[in-house]
Design an enzyme around this catalytic site. Structure first.
Site, PDB file in Angstrom:
ATOM      1  N   GLU A  24       0.833  -1.303  -0.066  1.00  0.00           N
ATOM      2  CA  GLU A  24      -0.168   0.078   0.042  1.00  0.00           C
ATOM      3  C   GLU A  24       1.043   1.436  -0.036  1.00  0.00           C
ATOM      4  OE1 GLU A  24      -3.520   0.494  -0.370  1.00  0.00           O
ATOM      5  OE2 GLU A  24      -3.116  -2.040  -0.716  1.00  0.00           O
ATOM      6  N   ASP A  47      16.132  15.470 -28.947  1.00  0.00           N
ATOM      7  CA  ASP A  47      15.158  14.845 -28.364  1.00  0.00           C
ATOM      8  C   ASP A  47      13.740  15.355 -28.063  1.00  0.00           C
ATOM      9  OD1 ASP A  47      16.421  12.302 -28.287  1.00  0.00           O
ATOM     10  OD2 ASP A  47      17.081  12.256 -26.362  1.00  0.00           O
TER      11      ASP A  47
END
Ligand code: SAM
Length: 255
Positions: free
Chosen positions: A117, A170
């Site tokens: 969790e 990029d």
């Protein structure tokens, strides 16, 4: 740049460290990646790292003590150093290219990989300097996000990529001094390689022309077009020339 990765699955990282960019960066001494088993920082016979959540509910939560012990032990190794303690979490700030650029100036990062969790909130409040998410989705553990964060930052270190120019071109690239042909902030333009014709699909003429200005303009326009179609919000953050604006208006006219 040194990374200390705190995880219950150190072996998860072995294969990515044996290939490609991370392997080269470590071999060349530009980066160091050290793996630490969280269970080595437990103090019980069963090497317990998790417990049930207070208030009930499903799943288990990483206990604070082993994480604090691990990070404090790693920090005390080099007390002078400014250490970023990063918790990988879907609730963190998004890892963008700009965030990776900023992190790439850090000398040392401790990466905490959660599971189950998640981790006890006191780690968030009193130990982590940063909480980082790799996207708006939930994975089972922080190991893949940690690997992604390392790759995204290490590839920005000088000398790690063989060809610095490719990084400047990029998608999402930050404005770079000296980049002749960069398209900062845009998605990258399309790329083609041989053959010039494949199943009747031809490579765009401009790319075969040998005319540098024509190629530059074609790439710039295609990058603008892709960005406009897929990520229009990025266009609000880039500087556009009169020619760029005209091109975008012509696209809007066609849409
Ligand atoms: N209950 C948590 C929530 O909803 O925010 C999700 C916990 S997730 C199942 C277990 C661990 O995986 C997290 O503690 C974190 O380390 C990692 N993780 C999952 N998704 C992530 C993401 N998008 N970015 C970064 N870490 C992530």
């Amino acid at each position: 740049m040194t990374f200390d990765v705190v995880t219950i699955f150190p072996d998860f990282f072995r294969s990515i460290l044996e290939h490609g960019l991370l392997k080269r960066a470590v071999a060349s001494g530009r980066a160091a990646i050290r793996l630490h088993d969280l269970r080595d920082y437990t103090d019980d016979r069963h090497r317990t790292v998790d417990d049930r959540p207070f208030g009930g509910g499903p799943g288990m939560v990483f206990k604070p003590e082993p994480i604090f012990r691990a990070v404090e032990a790693l920090r005390s190794e080099e007390q002078d150093e400014d250490v970023r303690v990063i918790l990988l979490s879907p609730q963190g700030h998004l890892l963008t290219q700009a965030a990776a650029e900023e992190l790439s100036h850090a000398a040392r990062m401790v990466l905490i990989c959660g599971r189950y969790e998640g981790v006890d909130e006191r780690v968030v409040e009193h130990l982590a300097t940063d909480e980082i998410s790799i996207g708006d989705f939930v994975l089972s553990g922080g190991e893949l996000p940690a690997a992604i964060l390392m790759e995204a930052t290490i590839r920005l270190l000088p000398g790690v990529l063989g060809n610095e120019e490719s990084r400047q071109q990029d998608s999402f690239a930050a404005p770079e001094v000296g980049s002749q042909d960069g398209r900062p902030g845009l998605l990258d333009c399309p790329h083609y390689t041989r053959p010039a014709e494949f199943r009747n699909w031809k490579v765009p003429e401009a790319l075969l022309s040998g005319d540098h200005e024509q190629i530059r303009q074609w790439r710039r326009r295609r990058a603008l077009e892709k960005t406009w179609r897929r990520r229009p919000e990025l266009l609000t953050r880039v500087s556009l020339s009169a020619d760029d604006r005209q091109w975008l208006e012509s696209l809007e006219g066609k849409a």
